[in-house]
Design a protein around this motif. Structure first.
Motif, short mmCIF file in Angstrom:
data_model
loop_
_atom_site.label_atom_id
_atom_site.label_comp_id
_atom_site.label_asym_id
_atom_site.label_seq_id
_atom_site.Cartn_x
_atom_site.Cartn_y
_atom_site.Cartn_z
N VAL A 27 0.87 -1.18 0.00
CA VAL A 27 0.00 0.00 0.00
C VAL A 27 0.90 1.23 0.00
N ILE A 28 0.80 2.02 -1.07
CA ILE A 28 1.59 3.25 -1.17
C ILE A 28 0.66 4.41 -0.85
N ILE A 29 0.94 5.10 0.24
CA ILE A 29 0.13 6.25 0.64
C ILE A 29 0.97 7.51 0.49
N VAL A 30 0.48 8.42 -0.33
CA VAL A 30 1.12 9.73 -0.44
C VAL A 30 0.22 10.72 0.29
N ASP A 31 0.74 11.28 1.36
CA ASP A 31 -0.03 12.23 2.15
C ASP A 31 0.22 13.65 1.66
N ASP A 32 -0.87 14.36 1.39
CA ASP A 32 -0.79 15.68 0.75
C ASP A 32 -0.73 16.80 1.79
N ALA A 33 0.29 16.71 2.66
CA ALA A 33 0.53 17.73 3.69
C ALA A 33 -0.67 17.88 4.63
N SER A 34 -1.15 16.77 5.16
CA SER A 34 -2.25 16.80 6.12
C SER A 34 -1.87 17.59 7.36
N SER A 35 -2.86 18.26 7.94
CA SER A 35 -2.65 19.02 9.17
C SER A 35 -3.28 18.34 10.38
N ASP A 36 -3.88 17.16 10.17
CA ASP A 36 -4.49 16.42 11.28
C ASP A 36 -3.65 15.18 11.57
N GLY A 37 -4.26 14.17 12.17
CA GLY A 37 -3.52 12.97 12.57
C GLY A 37 -3.58 11.84 11.57
N THR A 38 -3.74 12.15 10.30
CA THR A 38 -3.85 11.09 9.28
C THR A 38 -2.63 10.18 9.28
N VAL A 39 -1.46 10.75 9.18
CA VAL A 39 -0.23 9.95 9.10
C VAL A 39 -0.05 9.12 10.36
N ALA A 40 -0.33 9.70 11.51
CA ALA A 40 -0.20 8.96 12.76
C ALA A 40 -1.16 7.78 12.81
N ALA A 41 -2.37 7.97 12.29
CA ALA A 41 -3.36 6.89 12.27
C ALA A 41 -2.89 5.75 11.38
N VAL A 42 -2.29 6.10 10.25
CA VAL A 42 -1.77 5.08 9.34
C VAL A 42 -0.60 4.33 9.98
N GLN A 43 0.31 5.08 10.56
CA GLN A 43 1.49 4.45 11.15
C GLN A 43 1.14 3.59 12.35
N ALA A 44 0.05 3.91 13.03
CA ALA A 44 -0.36 3.13 14.20
C ALA A 44 -0.75 1.71 13.83
N LEU A 45 -1.09 1.46 12.57
CA LEU A 45 -1.45 0.12 12.14
C LEU A 45 -0.23 -0.80 12.12
N SER A 46 0.96 -0.23 11.97
CA SER A 46 2.23 -0.98 12.03
C SER A 46 2.21 -2.20 11.11
N ASP A 47 1.77 -1.99 9.88
CA ASP A 47 1.76 -3.08 8.91
C ASP A 47 2.92 -2.87 7.93
N PRO A 48 3.80 -3.84 7.77
CA PRO A 48 4.98 -3.65 6.90
C PRO A 48 4.63 -3.47 5.43
N ARG A 49 3.40 -3.78 5.05
CA ARG A 49 3.00 -3.62 3.64
C ARG A 49 2.68 -2.16 3.31
N VAL A 50 2.55 -1.32 4.33
CA VAL A 50 2.13 0.07 4.13
C VAL A 50 3.36 0.98 4.13
N ARG A 51 3.46 1.80 3.07
CA ARG A 51 4.56 2.78 2.98
C ARG A 51 3.95 4.16 2.82
N VAL A 52 4.38 5.11 3.65
CA VAL A 52 3.85 6.47 3.62
C VAL A 52 4.91 7.41 3.06
N ILE A 53 4.49 8.21 2.10
CA ILE A 53 5.34 9.27 1.53
C ILE A 53 4.67 10.60 1.86
N ARG A 54 5.37 11.46 2.57
CA ARG A 54 4.79 12.73 3.00
C ARG A 54 5.24 13.86 2.09
N GLN A 55 4.28 14.58 1.52
CA GLN A 55 4.59 15.75 0.71
C GLN A 55 4.69 16.98 1.61
#
Length: 249
Positions: free
Chosen positions: A37-65
């Protein structure tokens, strides 16, 4: 024995903390250990990235703009970062229907680009056409009706949604880069390219439950006349660009 097909789920997120965990749970339940799962976060100002990272699944990769670029460019960035055989598009706030992976992989592998029907989350009813009010559905038998399908896109009556699409990786050079003039409707651009190339497959099975809420990127409300005309002109340019890419492929 051939290698199993691997899937990359491409998601754009922006201030999606409220629903992204439920969506990702429904996605990860469908995937194999070899998928991503490739997630590109578009400069969120809330807890989106933290919510994703809390799942701790190695298949998920987050790219922050660092800066907000809008959902069209953000989806494109996710697609370009994907590494697997079939790319699925996914919104941050829907939920997948069990069986989605198998249905869209089969259709995309055979045709090139798959587009399925969807349901409304909470009612399991199909969307209604904004023109007729009847159920808004794709039919498998019309997959290769290229002129008719394109006319429906131009008329605003084609139910192609990115959240219900999959693309075979070898077609990515036809779809990307997105045209500079594309400021919305990346899903209609993908459907237009697939239609022009004759590689579109309609999947009648619903594969996603769409969540309707006040902050959806695509509004359910009618547009004003000027906005509608701008959109139609952009789609006409998209058809011309799709034809050019097919001819030079």
């Amino acid at each position: 024995m051939s290698e199993p097909v691997s899937v990359s789920v491409c998601m754009a997120t922006y201030n999606g903390q409220a629903y992204v965990e439920a969506q990702l749970t429904s996605i990860l339940d469908e995937l194999t250990p070899h998928d991503e799962v490739i997630i590109v976060d578009d400069a969120s100002s809330d807890g989106t990235v933290a919510a994703v990272q809390a799942l701790s699944d190695p298949r998920v990769r987050v790219i922050r703009q660092a800066a907000n670029r809008g959902y069209v460019h953000t989806f494109e960035a996710a697609m370009l970062a994907a590494t697997n055989d079939v790319l699925f598009l996914a919104d941050q706030d829907d939920e997948w229907v069990p069986g989605r992976r198998a249905a869209l992989v089969e259709a995309a592998q055979e045709a090139g680009v798959a587009a399925s029907n969807l349901l409304l989350l909470g009612t399991d009813e199909p969307l209604r056409s904004p023109l007729t009010g009847r159920p808004w559905l794709l039919r498998a038998a019309t997959s290769r009706h290229r002129v008719r399908n394109e006319l429906r896109i131009l008329a605003g009556s084609a139910p192609y949604f990115g959240c219900a699409m999959a693309i075979r990786r070898d077609l990515l050079p036809l779809v990307t880069p997105f045209p500079d003039f594309l400021t919305e409707s990346h899903d209609l651009w993908i459907a237009t390219v697939a239609n022009a190339h004759g590689v579109l497959r309609h999947v009648e099975q619903p594969t996603v439950r769409r969540r309707i809420h006040s902050t959806n990127a695509s509004s359910e409300k009618p547009r004003g006349v000027r906005a509608a005309l701008r959109s139609r002109w952009m789609l006409m340019r998209a058809w011309r660009e799709a034809q050019r890419r097919v001819q030079t492929a």
